[in-house]
Scaffold this motif. Structure first.
Motif, short mmCIF file in Angstrom:
data_model
loop_
_atom_site.label_atom_id
_atom_site.label_comp_id
_atom_site.label_asym_id
_atom_site.label_seq_id
_atom_site.Cartn_x
_atom_site.Cartn_y
_atom_site.Cartn_z
N ALA A 272 119.04 -3.49 29.95
CA ALA A 272 118.08 -3.81 29.34
C ALA A 272 117.59 -5.19 29.25
O ALA A 272 118.61 -5.93 29.29
CB ALA A 272 118.46 -3.23 27.90
N PRO A 273 116.42 -5.48 29.13
CA PRO A 273 115.96 -6.83 29.43
C PRO A 273 116.51 -7.70 27.95
O PRO A 273 116.55 -7.30 26.88
CB PRO A 273 114.45 -6.86 29.18
CG PRO A 273 114.12 -5.34 28.42
CD PRO A 273 115.22 -4.54 28.99
N ARG A 274 116.98 -8.80 28.45
CA ARG A 274 117.79 -9.51 27.07
C ARG A 274 116.82 -9.76 26.09
O ARG A 274 117.41 -9.78 24.81
CB ARG A 274 118.11 -11.15 27.91
CG ARG A 274 118.78 -11.86 26.95
CD ARG A 274 119.01 -13.28 27.52
NE ARG A 274 119.86 -12.92 28.86
CZ ARG A 274 121.26 -12.96 28.78
NH1 ARG A 274 122.03 -13.04 27.45
NH2 ARG A 274 122.14 -12.97 29.95
N LYS A 275 115.65 -10.12 26.12
CA LYS A 275 114.79 -10.23 25.07
C LYS A 275 114.82 -9.17 23.89
O LYS A 275 114.62 -9.48 22.76
CB LYS A 275 113.20 -10.31 25.51
CG LYS A 275 112.51 -11.04 24.31
CD LYS A 275 111.14 -11.62 24.82
CE LYS A 275 110.17 -12.08 23.75
NZ LYS A 275 108.76 -12.54 24.35
N HIS A 276 114.49 -7.84 24.40
CA HIS A 276 114.42 -7.00 23.51
C HIS A 276 115.72 -5.90 23.71
O HIS A 276 115.77 -4.70 23.81
CB HIS A 276 113.24 -6.11 23.75
CG HIS A 276 112.25 -6.88 23.65
ND1 HIS A 276 111.85 -7.55 22.37
CD2 HIS A 276 111.18 -7.40 24.53
CE1 HIS A 276 110.64 -8.21 22.45
NE2 HIS A 276 110.36 -8.16 23.71
N ARG A 277 116.98 -6.47 24.07
CA ARG A 277 118.17 -5.61 24.45
C ARG A 277 118.52 -4.49 23.39
O ARG A 277 118.68 -3.44 23.84
CB ARG A 277 119.21 -6.46 24.79
CG ARG A 277 120.54 -5.76 25.35
CD ARG A 277 121.41 -6.88 26.30
NE ARG A 277 121.63 -7.93 25.41
CZ ARG A 277 122.22 -9.04 25.92
NH1 ARG A 277 122.75 -8.97 27.11
NH2 ARG A 277 122.71 -9.92 25.25
N THR A 278 118.86 -5.12 22.23
CA THR A 278 119.16 -4.26 21.27
C THR A 278 118.30 -3.13 20.82
O THR A 278 118.65 -1.73 20.83
CB THR A 278 119.48 -5.04 19.88
OG1 THR A 278 120.50 -6.06 20.13
CG2 THR A 278 120.11 -4.23 18.95
N LEU A 279 117.08 -3.39 20.85
CA LEU A 279 116.08 -2.42 20.52
C LEU A 279 115.94 -1.26 21.88
O LEU A 279 115.91 -0.21 21.35
CB LEU A 279 114.48 -3.06 20.63
CG LEU A 279 113.33 -2.36 20.25
CD1 LEU A 279 113.60 -1.34 18.98
CD2 LEU A 279 112.22 -3.01 20.35
N VAL A 280 115.98 -1.85 23.00
CA VAL A 280 115.77 -0.78 24.13
C VAL A 280 117.04 0.12 24.28
O VAL A 280 117.11 1.13 24.34
CB VAL A 280 115.89 -1.67 25.28
CG1 VAL A 280 115.96 -0.55 26.64
CG2 VAL A 280 114.62 -2.28 25.59
N GLN A 281 118.45 -0.40 23.83
CA GLN A 281 119.59 0.25 23.86
C GLN A 281 119.44 1.40 22.87
O GLN A 281 120.11 2.46 22.82
CB GLN A 281 120.72 -0.48 23.75
CG GLN A 281 120.94 -1.78 24.93
CD GLN A 281 122.08 -2.73 24.38
OE1 GLN A 281 122.52 -2.98 23.37
NE2 GLN A 281 122.51 -3.36 25.55
#
Length: 304
Positions: A272-281
């Motif tokens: 997942a991209p670092r900037k929106h990692r938690t959201l993507v996960q």
């Protein structure tokens, strides 16, 4: 995951030369060889110790002390490669899961067949032990999860717990506690759902194998992500799949469902991209859960 038993139930090799080059050992775990070094202090670190940083990986000490980090707030917070928090006890969830499986097995030994009949995975059938119609299609959705903690045979639980301990000690430190637990539970559900959708509705199955195969899928993804030698990883996976299909009493649906679910979730965790990692996960875990629910609803409609 196994089908329950009973009818419809389910010479030393040559030594390497002394001048053979060897990898350095992790400074925190002397028994672990590694090709990874901390980008701050340049000390060798193993996969259990490496923490994802803006560039490369750092060791826990450099992250905690902020060694050379200046005003970079991200480097001040200990994070795993998946963005999870780093804890002193890196295997706590694995230990708890082992304990839960052992506790349920003790209840099976103490309470017997009726206890198993209330928790095992079955689609829709009449239970002679309970004297009633049971199953997921009979509004007993809890069986999709309880079956993943249920074992009847000592050899079955020992084999599964060995896999959980071996894989969990590699996957949990890399993901962090909450992400690891989500992957484990969704993998167990993924294995149960595929078994429910594909297997005969009156064929019970049980066991943590679906979740264990989910950890195996996650380990394959992690090994690829940190650029480990994939040959032994693929060998382990290949042998496990051969054993899955070689034994007639194994629920291959549970194994494959867990493997695919765990691999997909782990990919979302570490890529997942670092900037929106938690959201993507979170979105991927939610999408997987919704997909599993939809599959159960469709199968239930067909059975009823």
């Amino acid at each position: 995951m196994e089908q329950a038993p009973g009818g419809p139930r389910e010479p030393q090799g040559p030594q390497e030369p002394r001048d053979t080059p060897r990898l350095p050992h992790c400074y925190r775990h002397p028994g672990s060889e590694t090709g990874i070094s901390c980008t701050r202090c340049e000390r060798p670190i193993c996969t259990e110790c490496m923490i994802s940083a803006s560039v490369g990986f750092q060791c826990p000490e450099c992250v905690r002390t902020g060694s050379g980090t200046g005003h970079d707030p991200a480097a001040q917070r200990p994070r795993t490669i998946a963005g999870g928090a780093v804890h002193d006890d890196s295997f706590l969830v694995t230990k708890v899961l082992v304990g839960l499986n052992v506790a349920v097995f003790a209840l099976v030994l103490a309470l017997g067949e009726r206890f198993v009949s209330r928790l095992e995975l079955i689609g829709y059938a009449f239970s002679p032990q309970l004297g009633e119609v049971v199953g997921v299609a009979h509004d007993q959705w809890y069986r999709l999860l309880t079956a993943a903690f249920l074992h009847q045979e000592l050899s079955h639980i020992l084999f599964n717990l060995l896999g959980l301990w071996f894989l969990g000690r590699m996957v949990e430190p890399a993901l962090g506690r909450s992400r690891y637990l989500a992957l484990y539970l969704l993998s167990g559900l993924g294995g149960s759902v595929l078994a429910y959708v594909v297997a005969a509705p009156n064929q019970p199955s049980l066991g943590a194998s679906g979740a264990i195969f989910g950890l195996m899928g996650a380990f394959v993804v992690l090994a690829r992500r940190i650029q480990l030698d994939m040959r032994p990883v693929v060998l382990i996976l290949g042998v496990s799949l051969v054993l899955t299909f070689a034994r007639p009493d194994i629920s291959w649906e549970g194994h494959i469902g867990g493997l695919l679910t765990g691999g997909a979730i782990a990919a979302a965790m570490v890529y997942a991209p670092r900037k929106h990692r938690t959201l993507v996960q979170g979105a991927v875990c939610g999408a997987v859960l919704l997909g599993l629910v939809a599959a159960v609803l469709i199968r239930t409609a067909a059975l009823t």
